[in-house]
Design a protein around this motif. Structure first.
Motif, PDB file in Angstrom:
ATOM      1  N   MET A  67       1.149  -1.309  -0.147  1.00  0.00           N
ATOM      2  CA  MET A  67       0.026  -0.013   0.332  1.00  0.00           C
ATOM      3  C   MET A  67       0.864   1.033  -0.215  1.00  0.00           C
ATOM      4  N   ASN A  68       0.752   2.021  -1.315  1.00  0.00           N
ATOM      5  CA  ASN A  68       1.463   3.066  -1.314  1.00  0.00           C
ATOM      6  C   ASN A  68       1.255   4.112  -1.827  1.00  0.00           C
ATOM      7  N   SER A  69       1.056   5.716  -0.924  1.00  0.00           N
ATOM      8  CA  SER A  69       0.568   6.878  -1.195  1.00  0.00           C
ATOM      9  C   SER A  69      -0.729   6.773  -0.126  1.00  0.00           C
ATOM     10  N   LEU A  70      -0.737   5.792   0.972  1.00  0.00           N
ATOM     11  CA  LEU A  70      -1.652   6.251   1.911  1.00  0.00           C
ATOM     12  C   LEU A  70      -2.565   7.310   2.520  1.00  0.00           C
ATOM     13  N   LYS A  71      -3.910   7.437   2.533  1.00  0.00           N
ATOM     14  CA  LYS A  71      -5.004   8.568   2.657  1.00  0.00           C
ATOM     15  C   LYS A  71      -5.570   8.004   4.119  1.00  0.00           C
ATOM     16  N   PRO A  72      -6.115   9.151   4.413  1.00  0.00           N
ATOM     17  CA  PRO A  72      -7.115   8.672   6.026  1.00  0.00           C
ATOM     18  C   PRO A  72      -7.567   7.920   5.610  1.00  0.00           C
ATOM     19  N   GLU A  73      -8.952   8.543   4.655  1.00  0.00           N
ATOM     20  CA  GLU A  73      -9.956   7.083   4.308  1.00  0.00           C
ATOM     21  C   GLU A  73      -9.541   5.767   3.984  1.00  0.00           C
ATOM     22  N   ASP A  74      -7.554   5.431   3.957  1.00  0.00           N
ATOM     23  CA  ASP A  74      -7.648   4.308   3.794  1.00  0.00           C
ATOM     24  C   ASP A  74      -7.527   3.048   5.491  1.00  0.00           C
ATOM     25  N   THR A  75      -8.091   3.433   6.638  1.00  0.00           N
ATOM     26  CA  THR A  75      -8.170   3.696   7.977  1.00  0.00           C
ATOM     27  C   THR A  75      -9.038   3.031   7.548  1.00  0.00           C
ATOM     28  N   ALA A  76      -9.083   1.650   8.122  1.00  0.00           N
ATOM     29  CA  ALA A  76      -9.509   0.654   8.353  1.00  0.00           C
ATOM     30  C   ALA A  76      -9.362  -0.778   8.909  1.00  0.00           C
ATOM     31  N   VAL A  77      -9.806  -1.572   9.406  1.00  0.00           N
ATOM     32  CA  VAL A  77      -9.270  -3.032  10.066  1.00  0.00           C
ATOM     33  C   VAL A  77      -9.286  -3.783   8.241  1.00  0.00           C
ATOM     34  N   TYR A  78      -8.100  -4.408   8.486  1.00  0.00           N
ATOM     35  CA  TYR A  78      -7.492  -5.234   6.861  1.00  0.00           C
ATOM     36  C   TYR A  78      -7.664  -6.589   7.142  1.00  0.00           C
ATOM     37  N   TYR A  79      -8.459  -7.038   6.147  1.00  0.00           N
ATOM     38  CA  TYR A  79      -8.727  -9.136   6.704  1.00  0.00           C
ATOM     39  C   TYR A  79      -8.626  -9.359   4.987  1.00  0.00           C
ATOM     40  N   TYR A  96     -19.205 -12.290   0.051  1.00  0.00           N
ATOM     41  CA  TYR A  96     -19.486 -13.237   0.396  1.00  0.00           C
ATOM     42  C   TYR A  96     -19.143 -14.840  -0.530  1.00  0.00           C
ATOM     43  N   GLU A  97     -17.914 -13.900  -1.624  1.00  0.00           N
ATOM     44  CA  GLU A  97     -17.646 -15.575  -2.701  1.00  0.00           C
ATOM     45  C   GLU A  97     -16.008 -15.946  -1.169  1.00  0.00           C
ATOM     46  N   TYR A  98     -16.088 -16.002  -0.398  1.00  0.00           N
ATOM     47  CA  TYR A  98     -14.720 -15.699   0.410  1.00  0.00           C
ATOM     48  C   TYR A  98     -15.385 -17.210   1.359  1.00  0.00           C
ATOM     49  N   THR A  99     -14.583 -17.859   2.073  1.00  0.00           N
ATOM     50  CA  THR A  99     -14.949 -18.949   3.101  1.00  0.00           C
ATOM     51  C   THR A  99     -14.168 -18.827   4.110  1.00  0.00           C
ATOM     52  N   TYR A 100     -13.128 -18.925   3.882  1.00  0.00           N
ATOM     53  CA  TYR A 100     -12.367 -17.780   5.235  1.00  0.00           C
ATOM     54  C   TYR A 100     -11.836 -17.147   5.594  1.00  0.00           C
ATOM     55  N   TRP A 101     -11.523 -16.296   6.494  1.00  0.00           N
ATOM     56  CA  TRP A 101     -11.444 -15.131   7.146  1.00  0.00           C
ATOM     57  C   TRP A 101     -10.095 -15.039   7.871  1.00  0.00           C
ATOM     58  N   GLY A 102      -8.903 -14.157   8.162  1.00  0.00           N
ATOM     59  CA  GLY A 102      -8.130 -13.682   9.545  1.00  0.00           C
ATOM     60  C   GLY A 102      -8.712 -13.143  10.112  1.00  0.00           C
ATOM     61  N   GLN A 103      -7.851 -12.472  11.020  1.00  0.00           N
ATOM     62  CA  GLN A 103      -8.647 -11.612  11.916  1.00  0.00           C
ATOM     63  C   GLN A 103      -8.748 -10.364  11.678  1.00  0.00           C
ATOM     64  N   GLY A 104      -8.051  -9.811  11.047  1.00  0.00           N
ATOM     65  CA  GLY A 104      -7.759  -8.576  10.986  1.00  0.00           C
ATOM     66  C   GLY A 104      -6.464  -7.841  11.329  1.00  0.00           C
ATOM     67  N   THR A 105      -6.341  -6.982  10.956  1.00  0.00           N
ATOM     68  CA  THR A 105      -5.398  -5.677  11.251  1.00  0.00           C
ATOM     69  C   THR A 105      -5.301  -4.523  10.581  1.00  0.00           C
ATOM     70  N   GLN A 106      -5.317  -3.917  12.044  1.00  0.00           N
ATOM     71  CA  GLN A 106      -5.471  -2.749  11.783  1.00  0.00           C
ATOM     72  C   GLN A 106      -4.965  -1.556  11.137  1.00  0.00           C
ATOM     73  N   VAL A 107      -4.958  -0.748  10.776  1.00  0.00           N
ATOM     74  CA  VAL A 107      -4.290   0.032   9.279  1.00  0.00           C
ATOM     75  C   VAL A 107      -5.002   1.437   9.914  1.00  0.00           C
ATOM     76  N   THR A 108      -4.358   2.595  10.475  1.00  0.00           N
ATOM     77  CA  THR A 108      -4.810   3.465  10.611  1.00  0.00           C
ATOM     78  C   THR A 108      -3.898   4.774   9.542  1.00  0.00           C
ATOM     79  N   VAL A 109      -4.293   6.037   9.176  1.00  0.00           N
ATOM     80  CA  VAL A 109      -3.587   6.571   8.299  1.00  0.00           C
ATOM     81  C   VAL A 109      -3.584   8.041   8.939  1.00  0.00           C
ATOM     82  N   SER A 110      -2.605   8.697   9.436  1.00  0.00           N
ATOM     83  CA  SER A 110      -2.790   9.760  10.040  1.00  0.00           C
ATOM     84  C   SER A 110      -2.872  11.161   8.747  1.00  0.00           C
ATOM     85  N   SER A 111      -3.920  12.467   8.983  1.00  0.00           N
ATOM     86  CA  SER A 111      -3.235  13.310   7.669  1.00  0.00           C
ATOM     87  C   SER A 111      -2.398  14.114   8.321  1.00  0.00           C
TER      88      SER A 111
END
Length: 129
Positions: A85-97, A114-129
């Protein structure tokens, strides 16, 4: 036992970069589509980038095109999927799965959660302005 383990999230300033990794084990993930999704507070989980089993076909959500790159390494027992992930923006802030499908689907890069069966626990990405 199926496991998808994400890593690489964190806090970054706008314009910065992060690389997410997802290690998938316990299933036949070398032949299944995989992808990255994200969910911000109060919103639904949306696709970010996905790829088919070989990595040859990819899908990117419009807002990340040209900034994010998805790739995969199909090792024998563990598949690793990356999201650069390059040129990150504050609106990219989310939990990524990280997610994996449960069938081959040929050359398709599946884009809907809904096409996916297996999921991870997620990792937080926070982009500050």
């Amino acid at each position: 036992q199926v496991q998808l383990v994400e890593s690489g999230g964190g806090l970054v300033q706008a314009g910065g970069s992060l690389r997410l990794s997802c290690a998938a084990s316990g299933g036949s993930f070398t032949t299944f589509p995989m992808g990255w999704f994200r969910q911000a507070p109060g919103t639904e989980r949306d696709s970010v980038a996905t790829l088919n089993w070989s990595g040859r076909n990819t899908y990117y959500e419009d807002s990340v095109k040209g900034r994010f790159t998805i790739s995969r390494d199909n090792a024998k027992n563990t598949v690793t999927v990356y999201l650069q992930m390059n040129s990150l923006k504050p609106e990219d802030t989310a939990v990524y799965y990280c997610a994996a499908a449960a069938a081959h689907y040929g050359m398709a890069a599946l884009s809907r959660p809904y096409e996916y069966t297996y999921w991870g626990q997620g990792t937080q990405v926070t982009v500050s302005s």
